[in-house]
Write an enzyme that holds these catalytic residues in place. Structure first.
Site, PDB file in Angstrom:
ATOM      1  N   SER A 137      -9.594   8.581  12.400  1.00  0.00           N
ATOM      2  CA  SER A 137      -8.818   8.091  11.269  1.00  0.00           C
ATOM      3  C   SER A 137      -7.378   7.933  11.709  1.00  0.00           C
ATOM      4  O   SER A 137      -6.876   8.719  12.527  1.00  0.00           O
ATOM      5  CB  SER A 137      -8.895   9.069  10.095  1.00  0.00           C
ATOM      6  N   SER A 138      -6.712   6.934  11.156  1.00  0.00           N
ATOM      7  CA  SER A 138      -5.294   6.745  11.472  1.00  0.00           C
ATOM      8  C   SER A 138      -4.452   7.925  11.011  1.00  0.00           C
ATOM      9  O   SER A 138      -3.353   8.151  11.520  1.00  0.00           O
ATOM     10  CB  SER A 138      -4.787   5.455  10.812  1.00  0.00           C
ATOM     11  N   VAL A 166     -17.167   6.330  14.296  1.00  0.00           N
ATOM     12  CA  VAL A 166     -16.809   6.755  15.656  1.00  0.00           C
ATOM     13  C   VAL A 166     -16.096   8.100  15.558  1.00  0.00           C
ATOM     14  O   VAL A 166     -15.221   8.295  14.705  1.00  0.00           O
ATOM     15  CB  VAL A 166     -15.906   5.710  16.345  1.00  0.00           C
ATOM     16  N   HIS A 172     -11.624   1.312  15.009  1.00  0.00           N
ATOM     17  CA  HIS A 172     -11.331  -0.096  14.722  1.00  0.00           C
ATOM     18  C   HIS A 172     -11.815  -0.997  15.857  1.00  0.00           C
ATOM     19  O   HIS A 172     -12.390  -2.068  15.618  1.00  0.00           O
ATOM     20  CB  HIS A 172      -9.821  -0.304  14.555  1.00  0.00           C
ATOM     21  N   ALA A 202      -2.523   0.538  12.876  1.00  0.00           N
ATOM     22  CA  ALA A 202      -2.628   1.871  13.491  1.00  0.00           C
ATOM     23  C   ALA A 202      -4.006   2.008  14.117  1.00  0.00           C
ATOM     24  O   ALA A 202      -4.731   2.978  13.872  1.00  0.00           O
ATOM     25  CB  ALA A 202      -2.348   2.971  12.475  1.00  0.00           C
ATOM     26  N   GLN A 211     -16.422   2.483   0.148  1.00  0.00           N
ATOM     27  CA  GLN A 211     -15.745   1.194   0.310  1.00  0.00           C
ATOM     28  C   GLN A 211     -16.717   0.125   0.790  1.00  0.00           C
ATOM     29  O   GLN A 211     -16.673  -1.024   0.322  1.00  0.00           O
ATOM     30  CB  GLN A 211     -14.593   1.331   1.301  1.00  0.00           C
TER      31      GLN A 211
END
Length: 282
Positions: free
Chosen positions: A187-188, A178, A39, A34, A155
């Site tokens: 975010s997805s 971003v 990304h 996604a 994370q």
């Protein structure tokens, strides 16, 4: 130009062996698909550091606390590959569940300390799932560099710790968050926001940046955090999981700002969980 896709560890390692023999460096960008501009910025960062770039796509069931959330997570492999191809990534590694977790799989990588509290406190087992799959991906790819976004700041700490503790010879690169034009961190899950929720969502970043500025100017931490939590609820968020000030390097809780820190938050709009963080300097 289409992007080559491999689905087995053997096929991936065959490519890696060829690149190594040619003296080339390798970077990996782990994703769950996604893909959005956040990304793609990680892929660009990887391309700037290495001769070859592997992007991985695996929706990891071990890091989901909710079966419904796992089922709802978007699967868009064809679209993801099309987004990656123009950037110059070399291969998409897209294994299925059995390839990653063969029958009888019984090993878990667990990172203590930096995984505790924040997201780790509200999502039991989540970071065990993250640490396990990332360890596998780092070993499978044999990468020199691995790029992760700072939006998932806890994370990033977990991944750095596991690489160091397990002597995995990889440099973990943290890349800036971003954001949309209105400040909302990409975010997805953002695509699941309703129109009204999408109007509220940018307030998370606005309130964090405002709090960071006040803390940097000398405001008292507890009062500033309490005011920020109240502002989020008043602006329409349904629940605040946490809004905390943590040390930039150790993630230890900070009561008084004397060194670089991060203001981290997780909040819910309906059934959608948003996270964000901003740097705070004394």
């Amino acid at each position: 130009m289409s992007l080559p896709i491999v689905r087995t560890v053997h096929a991936l390692r065959t490519l890696v062996t060829r690149w190594r023999r040619a003296g080339e460096t390798i970077a990996v960008v782990p994703t769950m698909g996604a893909l959005h501009e956040g990304h793609l910025s990680l892929v660009s960062a990887a391309l700037a550091r290495a001769d070859r770039v592997i992007v991985t796509l695996f929706v990891n069931p071990k890091q989901f606390n909710s079966a419904a959330d796992l089922a709802a997570y978007p699967r868009t492999e064809e679209e993801d590959a099309a987004k990656l191809a123009p950037l110059g990534a070399d291969v998409l590694f897209a294994p299925d569940g059995e390839e990653m977790y063969a029958p009888g799989f019984s090993t878990t990588v667990s990172v203590s300390g930096v995984s505790e509290g924040l997201c780790g406190g509200h999502r039991p087992g989540h970071f065990d799932g993250v640490a396990t799959v990332v360890t596998k991906l780092l070993l499978q790819s044999g990468a020199d560099f691995a790029c992760f976004g700072e939006k998932d700041f806890q994370q990033l700490h977990v991944v750095r710790r596991l690489a160091r503790d397990l002597d995995i010879p990889v440099e973990i690169i943290g890349c800036p968050t971003v954001r949309e034009g209105d400040g909302l961190a990409l975010s997805s899950r953002n695509v699941r926001l309703s129109d009204s929720q999408r109007e509220i969502a940018p307030r998370l970043a606005e309130i964090l940046f405002d709090a960071a500025a006040r803390l940097a100017a000398g405001a008292e931490a507890d009062a500033t955090l309490a005011a920020s939590r109240s502002a989020l609820m008043n602006d329409g968020f349904d629940m605040i999981e946490y809004l905390e000030l943590r040390d930039e390097t150790t993630l230890a809780p900070v009561g008084r700002l004397t060194r670089p820190a991060r203001l981290l938050a997780a909040a819910w709009l309906g059934d959608i969980r948003l996270i964000d963080n901003v740097a705070v300097s004394p």
